[in-house]
Motif scaffolding. Sequence first.
Motif, PDB file in Angstrom:
ATOM      1  N   ASP A   1      -1.213  -4.038  -4.576  1.00 43.64           N
ATOM      2  CA  ASP A   1      -1.232  -5.137  -5.505  1.00 43.64           C
ATOM      3  C   ASP A   1      -1.044  -6.495  -4.880  1.00 43.64           C
ATOM      4  O   ASP A   1      -1.631  -7.293  -5.021  1.00 43.64           O
ATOM      5  CB  ASP A   1      -0.136  -4.804  -6.607  1.00 43.64           C
ATOM      6  N   THR A   2      -0.471  -6.305  -3.464  1.00 40.55           N
ATOM      7  CA  THR A   2      -0.010  -7.654  -3.009  1.00 40.55           C
ATOM      8  C   THR A   2      -1.002  -7.961  -1.695  1.00 40.55           C
ATOM      9  O   THR A   2      -1.081  -9.107  -1.533  1.00 40.55           O
ATOM     10  CB  THR A   2       1.472  -7.667  -2.688  1.00 40.55           C
ATOM     11  N   TYR A   3      -1.271  -6.996  -1.068  1.00 38.11           N
ATOM     12  CA  TYR A   3      -1.939  -6.885   0.302  1.00 38.11           C
ATOM     13  C   TYR A   3      -3.431  -6.303   0.083  1.00 38.11           C
ATOM     14  O   TYR A   3      -4.173  -6.816   1.102  1.00 38.11           O
ATOM     15  CB  TYR A   3      -1.141  -6.474   1.327  1.00 38.11           C
ATOM     16  N   GLY A   4      -3.641  -5.529  -0.881  1.00 43.10           N
ATOM     17  CA  GLY A   4      -4.833  -4.936  -0.870  1.00 43.10           C
ATOM     18  C   GLY A   4      -5.230  -3.943  -0.003  1.00 43.10           C
ATOM     19  O   GLY A   4      -6.357  -3.352   0.234  1.00 43.10           O
ATOM     20  N   THR A   5      -4.168  -3.402   0.753  1.00 39.71           N
ATOM     21  CA  THR A   5      -4.341  -2.432   1.590  1.00 39.71           C
ATOM     22  C   THR A   5      -3.047  -1.268   1.667  1.00 39.71           C
ATOM     23  O   THR A   5      -1.986  -2.186   1.436  1.00 39.71           O
ATOM     24  CB  THR A   5      -4.781  -2.888   3.028  1.00 39.71           C
ATOM     25  N   ASP A   6      -3.028   0.008   2.098  1.00 34.79           N
ATOM     26  CA  ASP A   6      -1.839   0.495   2.333  1.00 34.79           C
ATOM     27  C   ASP A   6      -1.495   0.371   3.903  1.00 34.79           C
ATOM     28  O   ASP A   6      -0.506   1.190   4.114  1.00 34.79           O
ATOM     29  CB  ASP A   6      -1.973   2.143   1.749  1.00 34.79           C
ATOM     30  N   LYS A   7      -2.042  -0.452   4.394  1.00 33.85           N
ATOM     31  CA  LYS A   7      -1.432  -0.771   5.969  1.00 33.85           C
ATOM     32  C   LYS A   7      -1.386  -2.202   6.080  1.00 33.85           C
ATOM     33  O   LYS A   7      -2.141  -2.555   6.919  1.00 33.85           O
ATOM     34  CB  LYS A   7      -2.296   0.270   6.813  1.00 33.85           C
ATOM     35  N   PRO A   8      -0.655  -2.885   5.196  1.00 36.35           N
ATOM     36  CA  PRO A   8      -0.714  -4.322   5.217  1.00 36.35           C
ATOM     37  C   PRO A   8       0.031  -4.850   6.512  1.00 36.35           C
ATOM     38  O   PRO A   8       0.763  -4.251   7.245  1.00 36.35           O
ATOM     39  CB  PRO A   8       0.166  -4.750   4.038  1.00 36.35           C
TER      40      PRO A   8
ATOM     41  N   ARG B   1      10.700  -1.271   4.015  1.00 35.17           N
ATOM     42  CA  ARG B   1      10.133  -0.286   3.275  1.00 35.17           C
ATOM     43  C   ARG B   1       9.428  -0.932   2.189  1.00 35.17           C
ATOM     44  O   ARG B   1       9.918  -1.897   1.508  1.00 35.17           O
ATOM     45  CB  ARG B   1      11.051   0.967   2.662  1.00 35.17           C
ATOM     46  N   MET B   2       8.181  -0.283   1.843  1.00 31.00           N
ATOM     47  CA  MET B   2       7.245  -0.907   0.731  1.00 31.00           C
ATOM     48  C   MET B   2       6.687   0.345  -0.166  1.00 31.00           C
ATOM     49  O   MET B   2       6.055   0.996   0.633  1.00 31.00           O
ATOM     50  CB  MET B   2       6.221  -1.969   1.389  1.00 31.00           C
ATOM     51  N   THR B   3       6.474   0.236  -1.292  1.00 25.41           N
ATOM     52  CA  THR B   3       5.700   1.371  -2.185  1.00 25.41           C
ATOM     53  C   THR B   3       4.308   0.896  -1.869  1.00 25.41           C
ATOM     54  O   THR B   3       3.826  -0.088  -1.771  1.00 25.41           O
ATOM     55  CB  THR B   3       6.211   1.273  -3.394  1.00 25.41           C
ATOM     56  N   TYR B   4       3.537   2.114  -2.008  1.00 23.25           N
ATOM     57  CA  TYR B   4       2.105   2.065  -1.961  1.00 23.25           C
ATOM     58  C   TYR B   4       1.693   0.924  -2.979  1.00 23.25           C
ATOM     59  O   TYR B   4       0.818   0.064  -2.738  1.00 23.25           O
ATOM     60  CB  TYR B   4       1.701   3.384  -2.198  1.00 23.25           C
TER      61      TYR B   4
ATOM     62  N   TRP C   1       7.545   0.886   6.711  1.00 23.65           N
ATOM     63  CA  TRP C   1       7.086   2.100   5.974  1.00 23.65           C
ATOM     64  C   TRP C   1       6.483   1.942   4.616  1.00 23.65           C
ATOM     65  O   TRP C   1       7.222   1.319   3.818  1.00 23.65           O
ATOM     66  CB  TRP C   1       8.714   2.915   5.800  1.00 23.65           C
ATOM     67  N   ILE C   2       5.516   2.671   4.322  1.00 21.73           N
ATOM     68  CA  ILE C   2       4.888   2.792   3.140  1.00 21.73           C
ATOM     69  C   ILE C   2       5.165   3.772   2.432  1.00 21.73           C
ATOM     70  O   ILE C   2       5.066   4.980   2.842  1.00 21.73           O
ATOM     71  CB  ILE C   2       3.423   2.650   3.131  1.00 21.73           C
ATOM     72  N   THR C   3       5.978   3.861   0.928  1.00 22.55           N
ATOM     73  CA  THR C   3       6.358   5.062   0.599  1.00 22.55           C
ATOM     74  C   THR C   3       5.511   5.301  -1.117  1.00 22.55           C
ATOM     75  O   THR C   3       4.931   4.301  -1.351  1.00 22.55           O
ATOM     76  CB  THR C   3       7.910   4.830   0.214  1.00 22.55           C
ATOM     77  N   ASP C   4       5.853   6.473  -1.314  1.00 24.05           N
ATOM     78  CA  ASP C   4       5.318   6.675  -2.858  1.00 24.05           C
ATOM     79  C   ASP C   4       3.839   6.582  -2.918  1.00 24.05           C
ATOM     80  O   ASP C   4       3.263   6.042  -3.771  1.00 24.05           O
ATOM     81  CB  ASP C   4       5.963   5.812  -3.785  1.00 24.05           C
ATOM     82  N   PHE C   5       3.192   7.316  -1.904  1.00 23.08           N
ATOM     83  CA  PHE C   5       1.851   7.313  -2.034  1.00 23.08           C
ATOM     84  C   PHE C   5       1.614   8.267  -3.205  1.00 23.08           C
ATOM     85  O   PHE C   5       2.153   9.333  -3.471  1.00 23.08           O
ATOM     86  CB  PHE C   5       1.056   8.265  -0.791  1.00 23.08           C
ATOM     87  N   PRO C   6       0.534   8.028  -4.025  1.00 19.63           N
ATOM     88  CA  PRO C   6       0.002   8.903  -4.994  1.00 19.63           C
ATOM     89  C   PRO C   6      -0.581  10.319  -4.589  1.00 19.63           C
ATOM     90  O   PRO C   6      -1.369  10.068  -3.618  1.00 19.63           O
ATOM     91  CB  PRO C   6      -0.972   7.861  -5.775  1.00 19.63           C
ATOM     92  N   MET C   7      -0.327  11.156  -5.114  1.00 21.96           N
ATOM     93  CA  MET C   7      -0.822  12.631  -4.710  1.00 21.96           C
ATOM     94  C   MET C   7      -2.477  12.673  -5.219  1.00 21.96           C
ATOM     95  O   MET C   7      -3.200  12.992  -4.677  1.00 21.96           O
ATOM     96  CB  MET C   7      -0.163  13.476  -5.199  1.00 21.96           C
TER      97      MET C   7
ATOM     98  N   ALA D   1     -10.932  -5.463  -2.143  1.00 23.29           N
ATOM     99  CA  ALA D   1     -11.791  -6.595  -1.777  1.00 23.29           C
ATOM    100  C   ALA D   1     -11.193  -7.795  -1.125  1.00 23.29           C
ATOM    101  O   ALA D   1     -11.560  -8.317  -0.171  1.00 23.29           O
ATOM    102  CB  ALA D   1     -12.786  -6.949  -3.113  1.00 23.29           C
ATOM    103  N   LEU D   2     -10.097  -8.246  -1.814  1.00 21.83           N
ATOM    104  CA  LEU D   2      -9.255  -9.399  -1.193  1.00 21.83           C
ATOM    105  C   LEU D   2      -8.504  -8.916  -0.163  1.00 21.83           C
ATOM    106  O   LEU D   2      -8.377  -9.871   0.659  1.00 21.83           O
ATOM    107  CB  LEU D   2      -8.473  -9.846  -2.580  1.00 21.83           C
ATOM    108  N   GLY D   3      -8.134  -7.780   0.073  1.00 19.44           N
ATOM    109  CA  GLY D   3      -7.436  -7.259   1.521  1.00 19.44           C
ATOM    110  C   GLY D   3      -8.504  -7.471   2.361  1.00 19.44           C
ATOM    111  O   GLY D   3      -7.985  -8.041   3.487  1.00 19.44           O
TER     112      GLY D   3
END
Length: 219
Positions: free
Chosen positions: A11-18, A3-6, A170-176, A145-147
């Motif tokens: 911040d780490t991978y530059g995408t919400d589907k790393p 599990r990983m937060t959005y 699993w990506i969690t805590d997506f911002p609404m 961009a770096l993603g």
Amino acid sequence: FQRMTYRHAMDTYGTDKPDTRYQMHIEKLTDLDSFIENKEVSVRMLRVPGKGNELSKKKIEKLCEDVNLSLKRTNENRIVSVVAVKVEEGVNWGRVVMAGPTENALFLIKKGNDEYKTKILQSVGARSGDLLICAVGIGDDPCEALGYVRSTFGPDFMTEDEKHKLDFLWITDFPMFEVGANQKLKCSHHPFTMPNAEDTVALRDYANKGNSIDGLLQI
């Protein structure tokens, strides 16, 4: 599944589907903030091992241009300043290639003294022959961009076993919502997302102040 937060993913991978089968993490260069007048601007850097020796100046210039094209596919107004640095023998700051608006990134060339440049190289673990890509922009634009850069080169650093590995996440805590133009809230993903309970009061207060949420939230 992992599990990983959005927020961590962006911040780490530059995408919400790393793709977590390889490393190449994006670094936030917080010490550079003092060089930037616009405090909404942030600086991110990605180290691409060995590509400084492999890629010609022309190919690096094309890469920097493609970074901004990748952002404009979703919004033509999105643009970042991109600085590519070849790490030379002895881990020294080498040839620099720039693309996009330069006013936010010139500090890397003009204001950054040798001692500070050395500090940057050390902070990202740079080695001779590496290519450093620095993105300067607003919000998540530098990370995204770096993603793009990360996804371009990532497969080059995977073994055959890793290429066939299934690394579910699993990506969690997506911002609404996110704040758009004129400080208006706009839907970040889709309008049918259930807000976190602790955010409900804040969202209601926002609506009660007469701010439009464009019909996306009915409280």
